[in-house]
Structure formats: C-alpha cells, structure tokens
Design a protein around this motif. Structure first.
Motif, PDB file in Angstrom:
ATOM      1  N   GLU A  81       0.803  -1.227   0.000  1.00 42.49           N
ATOM      2  CA  GLU A  81       0.000   0.000   0.000  1.00 42.49           C
ATOM      3  C   GLU A  81       0.844   1.289   0.000  1.00 42.49           C
ATOM      4  O   GLU A  81       0.342   2.334   0.411  1.00 42.49           O
ATOM      5  CB  GLU A  81      -0.938   0.002   1.209  1.00 42.49           C
ATOM      6  CG  GLU A  81      -1.997  -1.085   1.142  1.00 42.49           C
ATOM      7  CD  GLU A  81      -3.124  -0.820   2.119  1.00 42.49           C
ATOM      8  OE1 GLU A  81      -4.199  -0.449   1.661  1.00 42.49           O
ATOM      9  OE2 GLU A  81      -2.907  -0.972   3.334  1.00 42.49           O
ATOM     10  N   HIS A 100      -0.845   5.537   7.741  1.00 42.10           N
ATOM     11  CA  HIS A 100      -1.986   4.704   7.347  1.00 42.10           C
ATOM     12  C   HIS A 100      -2.160   3.627   8.400  1.00 42.10           C
ATOM     13  O   HIS A 100      -1.208   2.925   8.750  1.00 42.10           O
ATOM     14  CB  HIS A 100      -1.761   4.067   5.978  1.00 42.10           C
ATOM     15  CG  HIS A 100      -2.775   3.007   5.668  1.00 42.10           C
ATOM     16  ND1 HIS A 100      -4.119   3.284   5.583  1.00 42.10           N
ATOM     17  CD2 HIS A 100      -2.657   1.666   5.472  1.00 42.10           C
ATOM     18  CE1 HIS A 100      -4.772   2.159   5.330  1.00 42.10           C
ATOM     19  NE2 HIS A 100      -3.916   1.157   5.269  1.00 42.10           N
ATOM     20  N   HIS A 102      -4.962   0.598  10.432  1.00 37.17           N
ATOM     21  CA  HIS A 102      -6.154  -0.248  10.418  1.00 37.17           C
ATOM     22  C   HIS A 102      -6.839  -0.215  11.788  1.00 37.17           C
ATOM     23  O   HIS A 102      -7.452  -1.202  12.200  1.00 37.17           O
ATOM     24  CB  HIS A 102      -5.775  -1.692  10.059  1.00 37.17           C
ATOM     25  CG  HIS A 102      -5.149  -1.835   8.706  1.00 37.17           C
ATOM     26  ND1 HIS A 102      -4.513  -2.976   8.290  1.00 37.17           N
ATOM     27  CD2 HIS A 102      -5.079  -0.980   7.654  1.00 37.17           C
ATOM     28  CE1 HIS A 102      -4.061  -2.815   7.043  1.00 37.17           C
ATOM     29  NE2 HIS A 102      -4.391  -1.607   6.651  1.00 37.17           N
ATOM     30  N   LEU A 148      -7.123  -3.271  -0.492  1.00 37.36           N
ATOM     31  CA  LEU A 148      -5.814  -2.629  -0.351  1.00 37.36           C
ATOM     32  C   LEU A 148      -5.591  -1.626  -1.487  1.00 37.36           C
ATOM     33  O   LEU A 148      -6.010  -1.853  -2.624  1.00 37.36           O
ATOM     34  CB  LEU A 148      -4.694  -3.675  -0.371  1.00 37.36           C
ATOM     35  CG  LEU A 148      -4.749  -4.748   0.716  1.00 37.36           C
ATOM     36  CD1 LEU A 148      -3.506  -5.633   0.657  1.00 37.36           C
ATOM     37  CD2 LEU A 148      -4.904  -4.121   2.108  1.00 37.36           C
ATOM     38  N   HIS A 182     -11.692  -0.709   6.327  1.00 32.47           N
ATOM     39  CA  HIS A 182     -10.250  -0.859   6.186  1.00 32.47           C
ATOM     40  C   HIS A 182      -9.485  -0.095   7.280  1.00 32.47           C
ATOM     41  O   HIS A 182      -8.701  -0.695   8.015  1.00 32.47           O
ATOM     42  CB  HIS A 182      -9.866  -0.356   4.785  1.00 32.47           C
ATOM     43  CG  HIS A 182      -8.424  -0.476   4.436  1.00 32.47           C
ATOM     44  ND1 HIS A 182      -7.950  -0.297   3.162  1.00 32.47           N
ATOM     45  CD2 HIS A 182      -7.332  -0.727   5.180  1.00 32.47           C
ATOM     46  CE1 HIS A 182      -6.643  -0.447   3.132  1.00 32.47           C
ATOM     47  NE2 HIS A 182      -6.242  -0.710   4.348  1.00 32.47           N
TER      48      HIS A 182
HETATM   49 ZN   LIG Z   1      -4.232  -0.798   4.780  1.00 32.19          ZN
END
Ligand SMILES: [Zn+2]
Length: 271
Positions: A81, A100, A102, A148, A182
């Motif tokens: 990613e 980023h 989750h 993703l 996500h």
């Molecule tokens: Zn991710």
C-alpha cells in the motif's frame, strides 16, 4: 554515509513507528512515511515488517513519489500500500508525513453512517466532518478487490478525498480520511504532527463510541427521546487545533520516553 539531517529524520521516524505501535494505532499492519527533505521527489518507508520491529536505517527504503518504485535497484520487500503515500505526496506538495492505520476504533465510523466529527478538543484537526473513502467505487471488473490500495489510480482516488473538488493547493482541506471497512489515513507537514493526529483521531473515535454506548443504555431505560452526540462547533474545532499545534512537543517527548524504556522497541539512532 547518511546525510546528517537524514540521521536525525530517521531517528524521529523510527521513534514515530514505535510510538504508533505503543499507542495501538499500528500493529503488525499499517505504516508511517516521510518525504525526503533533501529531494521532494522521493520519500521513505520502513521495509515490509511490523513497525515495532524497525530498528535502524537498514530497515528504511526510499521510493519515488512518481510511481512508488524503489530508488535502490534491489530493495528489501516493501508494503503493497505504498501508493497511499506516493499519491498523497504527489498531490500535496506541502505534505511531508503520512500515517496509514487499520485502527479498529476508527473503522466503525467508516461502515455505520455515524459521522466522525470532532468531539474532543484535542481532535479539532478532524475539521467539520471526516470524509469516507469507498474503494469499491473505483474498482474495475478484473481488479483484485482486497480493499488494499495497491495501484497508482487507487492511491490517487484516495488522495483526492483529502480535498474537495480539484483543489491544487499545497495542503489538503482534510487531514484525515476514513477508508471503508479498512482503516484511515492522515497526513501533515512533519512526523511529530502526523503521529499526534493519528493518536488523537483514534482517541476521539474511542470517546465517541463510549458516549454512544452509555447514551443508548441511559436513554433506553429513561426515555424514547434520542439526544444525539455533542460535537465541537466549527470554530471550536479550528481554535482547538490552533492551540494544540503549539503543544505537540509535550506529548511527543512523553511518547519518545515511553518507547525508549520499553524493551520491545530498539532505535539504534537514539542516543
Ligand atoms: Zn491498509
């Protein structure tokens, strides 16, 4: 030989990864990146391993903003990613750091229709409302649909959610974007600020979820009337963020100390 300013940057970068792990924003998944201060056309991420286990510059990979390919010919394995990061740096020249995550505290606000708006003064940076990126709107029939962000077009689609319309400003309208089913992504001018934003985005979501639970429990037993949640006004959010921006060094110093005294985290650059 690493340039002197990169040694300092990498030390901060590794501390940032450890702090995000310590605060449960990252676990085995998720990443932090930083733009190269000596070359705006490249950025740095850790290689494909859990953030807590990154220890030294040999764990860090340099990528081109243009296409997220590695600068070195035989790089260590990287994150799929990384297009999240490359496309945000491409779109916003004033952005130098991206997280980023989750985070399970944040995901409910990407799938429930309950808006993520700032409810605590330390999350004024969330602005009026946090946009939700639905990757399924951008899939073609033959795409891998594992949610993703694994291509340049998907990264560009996510980056576009940070600003309304076709804004060409160097900084985005939004500092946080939720990613449906996500997680979320946040960006800023520097590592310390983007780490602050990531941690307090999660805290805001946790507080809001707790409030929803106790409100439902209370109202179910006392009334059919639903009051809804209290959010910061737009001015409260803006003014709170203006205040908080001047205080980030205080939590940063605490967080660095917390990871330094934990045996889990090793940062070979930290004296
Ligand atoms: Zn991710």
């Amino acid at each position: 030989m690493i340039a002197a300013n990169l040694t300092q940057l990498f030390m901060t970068f590794i501390n940032g990864l450890h702090i995000l792990d310590y605060n449960k924003v990252l676990d085995a998944y998720g990443h932090l990146s930083v733009r190269n201060p000596n070359n705006a056309a490249t950025f740095f991420m850790s290689r494909n391993e859990a953030p807590a286990l990154v220890t030294s510059p040999s764990d860090i990979v340099e990528y081109y903003v243009a296409n997220a390919s590695a600068v070195e010919p035989s790089p260590p394995s990287g994150f799929i990613e990384r297009y999240i990061h490359s496309e945000i740096y491409k779109r916003f020249s004033g952005i130098n750091a991206v997280v980023h995550s989750h985070s399970s505290a944040m995901i409910p606000y990407s799938i429930s229709g309950v808006p993520l708006k700032p409810s605590i003064h330390l999350a004024g940076f969330l602005g009026e409302v946090v946009p939700v990126f639905d990757i399924s709107q951008y899939y073609h029939d033959n795409d891998t649909q594992d949610l993703l962000v694994r291509t340049i077009p998907l990264g560009a689609a996510l980056a576009s959610k940070f600003s309304a319309g076709n804004s060409t400003e160097s900084l985005p309208d939004h500092l946080v974007v939720l990613m449906q089913s996500h997680g979320f992504t946040t960006c800023s001018t520097d590592i310390e600020t983007v780490v602050f934003q990531a941690i307090y985005s999660q805290t805001d979501a946790e507080v809001k979820s707790d409030a929803l639970v106790i409100q439902h429990a209370f109202l179910d037993s006392n009334s059919n009337h639903h009051e809804g949640l209290v959010y910061l006004t737009q001015k409260q959010a803006t003014d709170s963020w203006a205040t908080d921006k001047g205080t980030i060094q205080r939590p940063w110093d605490l967080w660095v100390r917390e990871v330094k005294v934990s045996p889990l985290y090793v940062n070979t650059l930290d004296p």
